[in-house]
Design a protein around this motif. Structure first.
Motif, PDB file in Angstrom:
ATOM      1  N   ASN A 232      67.347  38.610  61.943  1.00 53.69           N
ATOM      2  CA  ASN A 232      68.442  37.714  62.311  1.00 53.69           C
ATOM      3  C   ASN A 232      69.451  37.675  61.177  1.00 53.69           C
ATOM      4  O   ASN A 232      69.088  37.376  60.032  1.00 53.69           O
ATOM      5  CB  ASN A 232      67.911  36.307  62.587  1.00 53.69           C
ATOM      6  CG  ASN A 232      66.898  36.278  63.721  1.00 53.69           C
ATOM      7  OD1 ASN A 232      67.250  36.012  64.861  1.00 53.69           O
ATOM      8  ND2 ASN A 232      65.631  36.542  63.412  1.00 53.69           N
ATOM      9  N   TYR A 233      70.715  37.958  61.509  1.00 50.03           N
ATOM     10  CA  TYR A 233      71.791  37.961  60.516  1.00 50.03           C
ATOM     11  C   TYR A 233      72.751  36.804  60.779  1.00 50.03           C
ATOM     12  O   TYR A 233      73.140  36.563  61.929  1.00 50.03           O
ATOM     13  CB  TYR A 233      72.581  39.267  60.573  1.00 50.03           C
ATOM     14  CG  TYR A 233      71.963  40.429  59.822  1.00 50.03           C
ATOM     15  CD1 TYR A 233      70.726  40.310  59.199  1.00 50.03           C
ATOM     16  CD2 TYR A 233      72.610  41.654  59.740  1.00 50.03           C
ATOM     17  CE1 TYR A 233      70.160  41.376  58.525  1.00 50.03           C
ATOM     18  CE2 TYR A 233      72.051  42.734  59.059  1.00 50.03           C
ATOM     19  CZ  TYR A 233      70.826  42.585  58.455  1.00 50.03           C
ATOM     20  OH  TYR A 233      70.263  43.636  57.771  1.00 50.03           O
ATOM     21  N   HIS A 239      84.711  39.558  55.877  1.00 48.27           N
ATOM     22  CA  HIS A 239      84.392  40.928  55.476  1.00 48.27           C
ATOM     23  C   HIS A 239      82.992  41.347  55.909  1.00 48.27           C
ATOM     24  O   HIS A 239      82.446  42.308  55.362  1.00 48.27           O
ATOM     25  CB  HIS A 239      84.532  41.089  53.966  1.00 48.27           C
ATOM     26  CG  HIS A 239      85.921  40.842  53.458  1.00 48.27           C
ATOM     27  ND1 HIS A 239      86.941  41.752  53.626  1.00 48.27           N
ATOM     28  CD2 HIS A 239      86.468  39.785  52.806  1.00 48.27           C
ATOM     29  CE1 HIS A 239      88.054  41.281  53.087  1.00 48.27           C
ATOM     30  NE2 HIS A 239      87.794  40.092  52.595  1.00 48.27           N
ATOM     31  N   ALA A 240      82.407  40.627  56.872  1.00 42.45           N
ATOM     32  CA  ALA A 240      81.070  40.958  57.400  1.00 42.45           C
ATOM     33  C   ALA A 240      80.015  40.955  56.298  1.00 42.45           C
ATOM     34  O   ALA A 240      79.134  41.817  56.271  1.00 42.45           O
ATOM     35  CB  ALA A 240      81.090  42.295  58.131  1.00 42.45           C
ATOM     36  N   ILE A 241      80.095  39.991  55.394  1.00 42.88           N
ATOM     37  CA  ILE A 241      79.060  39.807  54.374  1.00 42.88           C
ATOM     38  C   ILE A 241      77.890  39.048  54.993  1.00 42.88           C
ATOM     39  O   ILE A 241      78.081  38.039  55.675  1.00 42.88           O
ATOM     40  CB  ILE A 241      79.616  39.038  53.160  1.00 42.88           C
ATOM     41  CG1 ILE A 241      80.748  39.821  52.499  1.00 42.88           C
ATOM     42  CG2 ILE A 241      78.505  38.758  52.165  1.00 42.88           C
ATOM     43  CD1 ILE A 241      80.339  41.172  51.967  1.00 42.88           C
ATOM     44  N   ILE A 242      76.688  39.530  54.759  1.00 45.01           N
ATOM     45  CA  ILE A 242      75.490  38.849  55.267  1.00 45.01           C
ATOM     46  C   ILE A 242      75.192  37.670  54.343  1.00 45.01           C
ATOM     47  O   ILE A 242      74.813  37.859  53.189  1.00 45.01           O
ATOM     48  CB  ILE A 242      74.292  39.804  55.312  1.00 45.01           C
ATOM     49  CG1 ILE A 242      74.630  41.054  56.122  1.00 45.01           C
ATOM     50  CG2 ILE A 242      73.064  39.109  55.899  1.00 45.01           C
ATOM     51  CD1 ILE A 242      73.598  42.157  56.027  1.00 45.01           C
ATOM     52  N   VAL A 243      75.365  36.446  54.834  1.00 44.30           N
ATOM     53  CA  VAL A 243      75.139  35.269  54.005  1.00 44.30           C
ATOM     54  C   VAL A 243      73.708  34.754  54.135  1.00 44.30           C
ATOM     55  O   VAL A 243      73.261  33.976  53.290  1.00 44.30           O
ATOM     56  CB  VAL A 243      76.149  34.139  54.329  1.00 44.30           C
ATOM     57  CG1 VAL A 243      77.555  34.567  53.964  1.00 44.30           C
ATOM     58  CG2 VAL A 243      76.081  33.744  55.804  1.00 44.30           C
ATOM     59  N   ASP A 244      72.994  35.173  55.186  1.00 39.95           N
ATOM     60  CA  ASP A 244      71.580  34.826  55.291  1.00 39.95           C
ATOM     61  C   ASP A 244      70.901  35.770  56.272  1.00 39.95           C
ATOM     62  O   ASP A 244      71.545  36.354  57.147  1.00 39.95           O
ATOM     63  CB  ASP A 244      71.377  33.384  55.745  1.00 39.95           C
ATOM     64  CG  ASP A 244      70.072  32.788  55.220  1.00 39.95           C
ATOM     65  OD1 ASP A 244      69.184  33.582  54.836  1.00 39.95           O
ATOM     66  OD2 ASP A 244      69.937  31.558  55.183  1.00 39.95           O
ATOM     67  N   VAL A 245      69.596  35.893  56.087  1.00 37.95           N
ATOM     68  CA  VAL A 245      68.783  36.774  56.926  1.00 37.95           C
ATOM     69  C   VAL A 245      67.435  36.103  57.136  1.00 37.95           C
ATOM     70  O   VAL A 245      66.921  35.421  56.243  1.00 37.95           O
ATOM     71  CB  VAL A 245      68.621  38.162  56.263  1.00 37.95           C
ATOM     72  CG1 VAL A 245      68.003  38.052  54.884  1.00 37.95           C
ATOM     73  CG2 VAL A 245      67.774  39.084  57.131  1.00 37.95           C
ATOM     74  N   ALA A 447      69.123  43.766  53.791  1.00 35.97           N
ATOM     75  CA  ALA A 447      70.345  42.962  53.775  1.00 35.97           C
ATOM     76  C   ALA A 447      71.003  42.988  52.395  1.00 35.97           C
ATOM     77  O   ALA A 447      72.233  43.044  52.282  1.00 35.97           O
ATOM     78  CB  ALA A 447      70.035  41.526  54.187  1.00 35.97           C
ATOM     79  N   ALA A 448      70.185  42.949  51.334  1.00 39.24           N
ATOM     80  CA  ALA A 448      70.735  43.048  49.979  1.00 39.24           C
ATOM     81  C   ALA A 448      71.426  44.388  49.778  1.00 39.24           C
ATOM     82  O   ALA A 448      72.515  44.468  49.182  1.00 39.24           O
ATOM     83  CB  ALA A 448      69.623  42.860  48.949  1.00 39.24           C
ATOM     84  N   ALA A 449      70.815  45.473  50.283  1.00 39.36           N
ATOM     85  CA  ALA A 449      71.414  46.802  50.161  1.00 39.36           C
ATOM     86  C   ALA A 449      72.740  46.869  50.912  1.00 39.36           C
ATOM     87  O   ALA A 449      73.715  47.462  50.417  1.00 39.36           O
ATOM     88  CB  ALA A 449      70.449  47.861  50.687  1.00 39.36           C
TER      89      ALA A 449
END
Length: 467
Positions: A232-233, A239-245, A447-449
């Motif tokens: 889940n993203y 800028h489509a940054i993943i703020v949580d997963v 997600a970090a990558a």
């Protein structure tokens, strides 16, 4: 004659046999291209506090351990470059100069054995929640670089195949046999009270896998059914940054729960309060819309999950007008539908177990109405179900008619593109680790990558093209 043979060999380009030199003047730094992806990513990798974070999990006795920063850097290489096998990762770091440079290894630096990763992943890294911390450091760096606007978020989930044999399973109603064992089974038993993975969900699984019980048998795709987890993203739309997963089992209820956890955690951890949330119909249930609107003050740019549509050409609920002051509906024929048409001496609850109120018309009104055949041809009186959270649903319906909603529909594709990148470029279409904790580890690293790769693209090295 000898001179002619030597000349012929020279003209044919024959190389002399390599001989070991006594001394070399060699710097790995000079042999890593300036526009290499890892060189661009390296600027944003800060592992200064990793040893202090892991200090309580190391013993003061025994043999010295492998440097944890080296193992984390190797994992970053693996997930950024789509190297899924730990054994192959060790081989690649041993051979590739750019990987050695990123991992801070010189030419004679020893590469850890692949088994070391397994021991640390299932031990120190997991106990210390290190990989979660690593992901959050990438979010913090994205915020520092100005890539997170926090005006709008989008949420979605994607299925990732579990590393299990599909035939080693039992019917869901039978439950897990008492004689099965393993790390993944133990982790499943530990989270039985968690609706994200265990038995607290109201949905009984069709089948339970004996190798990884927390994975869910699903037929959500067009192909054959398989066991899977959901990643889940929650992303920032700028800028489509993943703020949580968040990792969950592959059912809709767990994904909605993950959405709430991610929003709460993002607000607590980073102080990010989005003005709107963009999602698909899976997140459009009445309780979830009410949670967003009433509890968090977030505009739901989400299609309402509504089953009031009719297939027999009779009047749908949208043809009835609700009067808030009178707490009643007015039908197309001008008659009223109320929660109760009688007065009871003992007040009764009007809300059913699912959180809906039933509004009924009078039988005599429907019987004398010329529109009865178009309204309720089979029943004596028309009934309409209204959710106790209908106010939030109405707000979502009003937003769906705005121009901003059309923009949100296009922006939602950003999270879908991240999932496509995750599976096609980073090669995470199937898990290599088992159990809920294994899924968490893999999803956090992936997600970090993706955030690091986005940083490298949006903030290129001065004088070079984006990585």
């Amino acid at each position: 004659m000898l001179a002619q043979q030597v000349e012929i060999r020279r003209m044919m380009g024959e190389r002399t046999v390599m001989q070991e030199a006594l001394f070399y003047s060699f710097r790995i730094e000079d042999h890593v291209p300036g526009d290499h992806l890892l060189r661009a990513i390296d600027r944003f990798v800060d592992l200064a506090g990793i040893r202090e974070h892991l200090k309580p999990f190391y013993s003061a006795m025994g043999r010295p351990s492998i440097d944890p920063e080296l193992m984390i850097r190797m994992l970053i290489v693996g997930y950024c470059m789509g190297i899924r096998s730990e054994r192959r990762l060790c081989e690649e770091v041993h051979l590739n100069l750019a990987y050695r440079w990123f991992c801070r290894l010189d030419l004679d630096g020893a590469v850890p054995d692949h088994s070391t990763f397994s021991k640390n992943r299932h031990g120190r890294f997991r106990d210390s929640d290190l990989l979660r911390k690593l992901f959050e450091t990438t979010v913090e760096r994205c915020m520092v670089e100005g890539l997170v606007g926090a005006e709008g978020f989008a949420v979605d989930a994607s299925l990732i195949r579990a590393d299990v044999h599909r035939q080693r399973s039992v019917p869901g109603e039978e439950g897990l046999p008492p004689d099965v064992a393993g790390r993944a089974v133990a982790e499943y038993l530990d989270v039985l009270d968690d609706a994200a993975f265990g038995g607290a969900t109201p949905v009984t699984p069709k089948r339970i896998n004996l190798t990884d019980p927390a994975s869910r048998w699903t037929a959500a795709t067009r192909g054959s059914a398989f066991y899977a987890y959901s990643t889940n993203y929650l992303i920032d739309l700028d800028h489509a940054i993943i703020v949580d997963v968040e990792a969950t089992t592959a059912i809709r209820q767990a994904e909605v729960l993950a959405q709430r956890r991610m929003i709460e955690r993002t607000q607590d951890r980073f102080g990010l309060w989005p003005a709107k949330l963009v999602a698909d119909t899976a997140y459009g249930s009445a309780p979830n819309l009410a949670w967003l609107v009433e509890d968090r003050g977030i505009e739901p740019h989400i299609p309402v999950f509504d089953k009031s549509a009719r297939r027999d050409d009779t009047f749908e609920r949208s043809a009835f007008t609700f009067d808030h002051e009178d707490d009643s509906y007015t039908c197309p024929g001008g008659n009223r539908l109320r929660p109760s048409n009688r007065n009871f001496s003992t007040p009764r609850s009007r809300v059913n177990a699912d959180g809906f109120i039933r509004y009924r018309a009078r039988e005599k009104d429907c019987g004398a109405c010329p529109l009865k055949q178009r309204c309720t041809p089979k029943l004596a009186a028309r009934k309409i179900m209204r959710s106790v959270h209908e106010g939030a649903r109405d707000l979502a319906r009003d937003i769906a008619t705005s121009d901003a909603y059309l923009v949100s529909r296009r922006q939602r594709k950003k999270v879908e593109m991240l999932f496509a990148h995750l599976k096609r470029i980073l090669k995470l279409d199937r898990l290599r680790l088992r159990g809920p904790n294994g899924a968490k580890d893999e999803f956090h690293l992936a997600a970090a990558a993706q955030n690091l790769r986005k940083l490298a693209k949006m903030k290129p090295i001065v004088g070079l093209a984006p990585a």
